[in-house]
Design a protein around this motif. Structure first.
Motif, PDB file in Angstrom:
ATOM      1  N   SER A  79       0.835  -1.202   0.000  1.00 23.63           N
ATOM      2  CA  SER A  79       0.000   0.000   0.000  1.00 23.63           C
ATOM      3  C   SER A  79       0.872   1.256   0.000  1.00 23.63           C
ATOM      4  O   SER A  79       2.096   1.181  -0.141  1.00 23.63           O
ATOM      5  N   ARG A  80       0.240   2.412   0.173  1.00 30.98           N
ATOM      6  CA  ARG A  80       0.942   3.689   0.203  1.00 30.98           C
ATOM      7  C   ARG A  80       0.706   4.379   1.548  1.00 30.98           C
ATOM      8  O   ARG A  80      -0.297   4.145   2.216  1.00 30.98           O
ATOM      9  N   VAL A  81       1.629   5.289   1.869  1.00 20.19           N
ATOM     10  CA  VAL A  81       1.494   6.144   3.058  1.00 20.19           C
ATOM     11  C   VAL A  81       1.613   7.584   2.591  1.00 20.19           C
ATOM     12  O   VAL A  81       2.569   7.935   1.891  1.00 20.19           O
ATOM     13  N   ALA A  82       0.640   8.405   2.972  1.00 17.75           N
ATOM     14  CA  ALA A  82       0.673   9.825   2.601  1.00 17.75           C
ATOM     15  C   ALA A  82       0.993  10.675   3.825  1.00 17.75           C
ATOM     16  O   ALA A  82       0.607  10.343   4.945  1.00 17.75           O
ATOM     17  N   VAL A 110      -1.269   9.548   6.870  1.00 17.05           N
ATOM     18  CA  VAL A 110      -2.447   8.824   6.370  1.00 17.05           C
ATOM     19  C   VAL A 110      -1.989   7.478   5.822  1.00 17.05           C
ATOM     20  O   VAL A 110      -1.346   7.413   4.767  1.00 17.05           O
ATOM     21  N   PRO A 111      -2.291   6.369   6.516  1.00 15.86           N
ATOM     22  CA  PRO A 111      -1.861   5.049   6.034  1.00 15.86           C
ATOM     23  C   PRO A 111      -2.853   4.466   5.021  1.00 15.86           C
ATOM     24  O   PRO A 111      -3.978   4.958   4.858  1.00 15.86           O
ATOM     25  N   GLU A 112      -2.389   3.418   4.330  1.00 12.70           N
ATOM     26  CA  GLU A 112      -3.232   2.638   3.424  1.00 12.70           C
ATOM     27  C   GLU A 112      -3.948   3.512   2.396  1.00 12.70           C
ATOM     28  O   GLU A 112      -5.167   3.441   2.211  1.00 12.70           O
ATOM     29  N   VAL A 113      -3.178   4.353   1.729  1.00 15.14           N
ATOM     30  CA  VAL A 113      -3.743   5.209   0.680  1.00 15.14           C
ATOM     31  C   VAL A 113      -3.867   4.395  -0.606  1.00 15.14           C
ATOM     32  O   VAL A 113      -2.918   3.765  -1.056  1.00 15.14           O
ATOM     33  N   THR A 114      -5.043   4.406  -1.186  1.00 18.98           N
ATOM     34  CA  THR A 114      -5.261   3.673  -2.437  1.00 18.98           C
ATOM     35  C   THR A 114      -5.410   4.616  -3.631  1.00 18.98           C
ATOM     36  O   THR A 114      -5.069   4.257  -4.752  1.00 18.98           O
TER      37      THR A 114
END
Length: 808
Positions: free
Chosen positions: A408-411, A465-469
């Motif tokens: 996933s991504r982290v913002a 902000v975790p789990e950025v889709t």
């Protein structure tokens, strides 16, 4: 000896003269205040050795009122005033001044009076220090000092006297309110007899309980009486000290009950077989076992039945001595667990044989709660309750690790408040802190449970902000944050609103580790600010380059200020019809050793952002006025000097004071100084009309720079005290060929004529431009057609060579 002096004088010239005179004597002038209110506010903070005070001051508080308040803080005041009437002297006397000088005062008289006042203050301080040492000594020793003056019938008690006795008697005798009546009757006769004979009394006496105080105890009593020549009692003086605790300790030193009942630790006395023979009440409270339940049993049976590795005999043997301490979990009577710190020691008799063991148990639950609180403080901001830098790194590292595992991504959203510094500086830090707390609450309301809000410090916040889709989700969150933050809030009966600039960076798209991710979000935030603020921006590589350049310029400016790398050039201003030299515009330049000369368009915006513009602007004003004054002395007596002013300087609130100080220190005529202010500055400064009015009151002239580029309201301009407008070079450069520029220029010239304003065109580079402007009524100009900006030496030569003639 020299001293630290505060001057309170509302006439600035007089104050400056006093300051120079006092500093020439070697004194340090810590502050020059123009009002009694300012002196009262700053005096207790600065703690000057002496205040030189005028009596008649601007404002509701005069000098005598201010002096009375300062005297309450032990700050001496010396009046220096032009008034010496009897009523004024009577009024001044009430504030107990150190002296009173009438203006004009001769320099030597001022020096002598100030020296004597400082000498008196030093002497008083020595007395105060001595009295303080005596008070502290009495407090440390627990002494109470008393004195009976028979002639005045006065009894005085100082130090710890009243706390020992319970009240201050009114006499020495046996009357109900007398000192001797406070002493137990068994001791009174001996004391009275010794005092009557004038002998010294040194004894320990018992105090008698008073019905209204309930106090009792023992005191060491030292006293002596002094008689008059006729044998009557003149006075008696003595010292007492509370020794009640010592008497009790002497009487109960060997009684274990005192130890048991006076400690908060649970204590158990064990025999040589480790059997409990006595416990104190705290042991019963901590464990829940009654005294009869534990007698004859060992602690191992009661407290550690399920923890055989906590055997006390083994632990004491492992310590290799007569003492052991450690953390042990005990089982209480009700089956609950109790975290304790236990101390076990051996008690030996005079032959060194073991007689007993003493076990002390302390509840460490409070300590554990304190540790939890400390841990919370280590990871949270004390003002807002949000996470701090420690939590930030810990959170991002964990989220990056989780993102690597699940793909996933982290913002990271970097939030910087727009306009907060002005509110903080204007309304005070308390209001600023309230606003920050409110913003923190608003940020928290918008976030999900899995998001983390951090306060980096000052007015900077960060959201993880975790789990950025989708990137769109980050944009949506940023919009919500902007909307929530900019909503108005009422604090201290004032409505405030701030906006925010938000930079967004995403892992792993924009950065590969913690530091790079924060740096990318920071760069994106500055990108949002550059685009107009109150908006968000995603990270891009060119932002990083601009942020790096901004950092280099900011750090370079600090070195430039320290190493005198800033300089001024001066561009001539001429009359269009005959090229007559009128004056100069001061232009700042930065000669950077590595990169060469850097123009103001690159470093001035950075200076405004990082707060250096206040210093730079003040330096430019002082330097330009000093140099222009030198040219006046060379014969250019009616020289006109133009100096640019930034919006940040105008927003400081006291810019008129800065200008006034520069004029006073340099001697440059106010009427020949022209401050150039851009249209955008006037629009950004809410109090521009009031500030321009104060500047005009100083005698300086105001011109609008870059006119036509700021979209000013003409109705707004006509109400401002403006002397001149300056046609921006963007309208001049394509004259006379560009029809639009020609029309705009003609309109500006016509408007200036209608409003009675002076007019100057900048950027004139060709004779055709000169003729076009001259034909339409523009009278003054500057530009490369006449001269490029010049160094000081070149201006010196120009003034000499032209004799203020024409520039071609």
């Amino acid at each position: 000896m020299n001293g630290r002096i505060m001057i309170v004088e509302d006439e600035r010239i007089v104050a400056l003269d006093l300051r120079q005179t006092l500093e020439s004597f070697g004194h340090e002038v810590v502050m020059v205040a123009s009002s009694g209110e300012r002196a009262v506010a700053e005096g207790p903070v600065l703690k000057p050795d002496l205040v030189l005070m005028d009596i008649h001051l601007d404002g509701p508080m005069d000098g005598t009122q201010a002096a009375s308040i300062l005297q309450q803080h032990n700050i001496p005041v010396l009046f220096l005033t032009a008034f010496a009437g009897q009523s004024m002297l009577d009024q001044a006397e009430l504030s107990s001044p150190y002296g009173y000088l009438v203006k004009p005062v001769e320099t030597r008289a001022l020096q002598a009076t100030v020296r004597m006042a400082l000498a008196r203050r030093r002497a008083e301080r020595e007395i105060e220090k001595g009295e303080e040492r005596l008070r502290l000594a009495m407090d440390v020793a627990g002494l109470g000092v008393w004195e009976w003056d028979a002639a005045a019938a006065s009894f005085v008690g100082e130090g710890q006297f009243e706390s020992i006795i319970g009240h201050t008697p009114t006499s020495l005798d046996n009357a109900d309110s007398g000192f001797l009546s406070r002493i137990d009757p068994a001791y009174r006769p001996a004391i009275a007899d010794a005092l009557t004979r004038g002998e010294a009394v040194r004894t320990t006496v018992k105090l008698q309980t008073l019905p209204d105080s309930g106090r009792n105890g023992w005191v060491d009593f030292h006293a002596r009486a002094f008689a008059r020549p006729n044998g009557d009692l003149d006075r008696a003086i003595g010292v007492i000290r509370d020794v009640t605790a010592q008497r009790e300790q002497e009487e109960h030193l060997r009684q274990a009950a005192v130890v048991f009942t006076s400690t908060g630790e649970g204590m158990a006395i064990l025999d040589t077989q480790w059997r409990i023979i006595s416990v104190n009440p705290a042991f019963v409270t901590l464990t829940g076992f009654g005294e009869q339940e534990v007698l004859g049993r060992t602690p191992d049976e009661l407290l550690y039945a399920r923890r055989h590795d906590d055997n006390l005999i083994a632990k004491l043997g492992q310590s290799g001595g007569d003492y052991w301490s450690g953390e042990v979990a005990c089982i209480c009577k009700d089956g609950s667990m109790l975290a304790t710190w236990q101390h076990l020691c051996v008690v030996r008799d005079t032959q060194g044989q073991i007689g007993n063991y003493v076990l002390a148990i302390s509840d460490t639950g409070a300590l554990r709660r304190a540790e939890a609180q400390i841990n919370h403080l280590a990871f949270h901001d004390t003002l807002t309750g949000l996470g701090n830098r420690n939590m930030l790194e810990d959170t991002i590292e964990k989220e990056i690790e989780r993102a690597d595992q699940n793909g996933s991504r982290v913002a990271v959203l970097f939030i910087d408040l727009d306009g907060f510094k002005l509110i903080n500086d204007t309304m005070g830090h308390a209001t600023g802190d309230q606003l920050l707390s409110m913003v923190a609450q608003r940020i928290s309301r918008v976030l999900r449970r899995t998001d983390t809000a951090i306060r980096l410090g000052g007015d900077e916040f960060l959201v993880v902000v975790p789990e950025v889709t989708r990137f769109e989700d980050c944009a949506s969150l940023a919009e919500k944050l902007l909307c929530e933050i900019r909503a108005a809030v009422e604090l201290d009966h004032e409505r405030f609103s701030v906006s925010a600039s938000i930079g967004i960076a995403v892992y792993p798209d924009n950065a590969g580790d913690f530091s790079s991710l924060i740096q990318a979000a920071d760069s994106a935030m500055y990108g949002a600010k550059e685009r107009g603020r109150n908006r968000f921006a995603f990270y891009s590589s060119d932002m990083a380059e601009r942020a790096l350049e901004r950092l280099h310029i900011e750090q370079g400016l600090l070195r430039a200020i320290a190493n005198d790398q800033l300089m001024l050039q001066y561009q001539p201003v001429v009359r269009l019809d005959d090229g007559q030299l009128i004056g100069f515009e001061a232009l700042i330049r930065w000669d950077e050793p590595t990169h060469g000369r850097i123009g103001p368009d690159r470093f001035i915006p950075v200076a405004e952002e990082c707060g250096l513009i206040d210093y730079i602007g003040s330096w430019v004003l002082h330097t330009a006025c000093t140099q222009a004054q030198a040219w006046i002395h060379q014969g250019f007596v009616d020289l006109r000097l133009a100096v640019n002013v930034s919006a940040r300087q105008m927003n400081a609130g006291d810019f008129d004071v800065t200008v006034s100080d520069a004029l006073a220190l340099t001697g440059f005529p106010a009427a020949q100084l022209e401050l150039e202010i851009t249209e955008s500055t006037l629009q950004a400064v809410d109090h521009s009309r009031q500030l321009l009015g104060r500047l005009k009151a100083l005698g300086v002239r105001i011109s609008i720079d870059d006119f036509g580029t700021g979209f000013s309201s003409l109705s707004r301009l006509k109400h401002l005290p403006i002397d001149r407008i300056k046609i921006d070079r963007s309208f001049v450069q394509d004259l006379p060929g560009d029809g639009n520029d020609a029309a705009i220029t003609e309109a500006i010239i016509a408007m200036a004529g209608s409003l009675g304003l002076g007019l100057i065109a900048e950027g004139v580079e060709t004779p055709a431009q000169q003729q076009f402007l001259l034909a339409r009524g523009c009278t003054e100009a500057q530009g490369f057609l006449f001269s490029r900006p010049l160094d000081v030496a070149d201006v010196d030569a120009l003034i000499v060579s032209t004799a203020r003639g024409r520039l071609s």
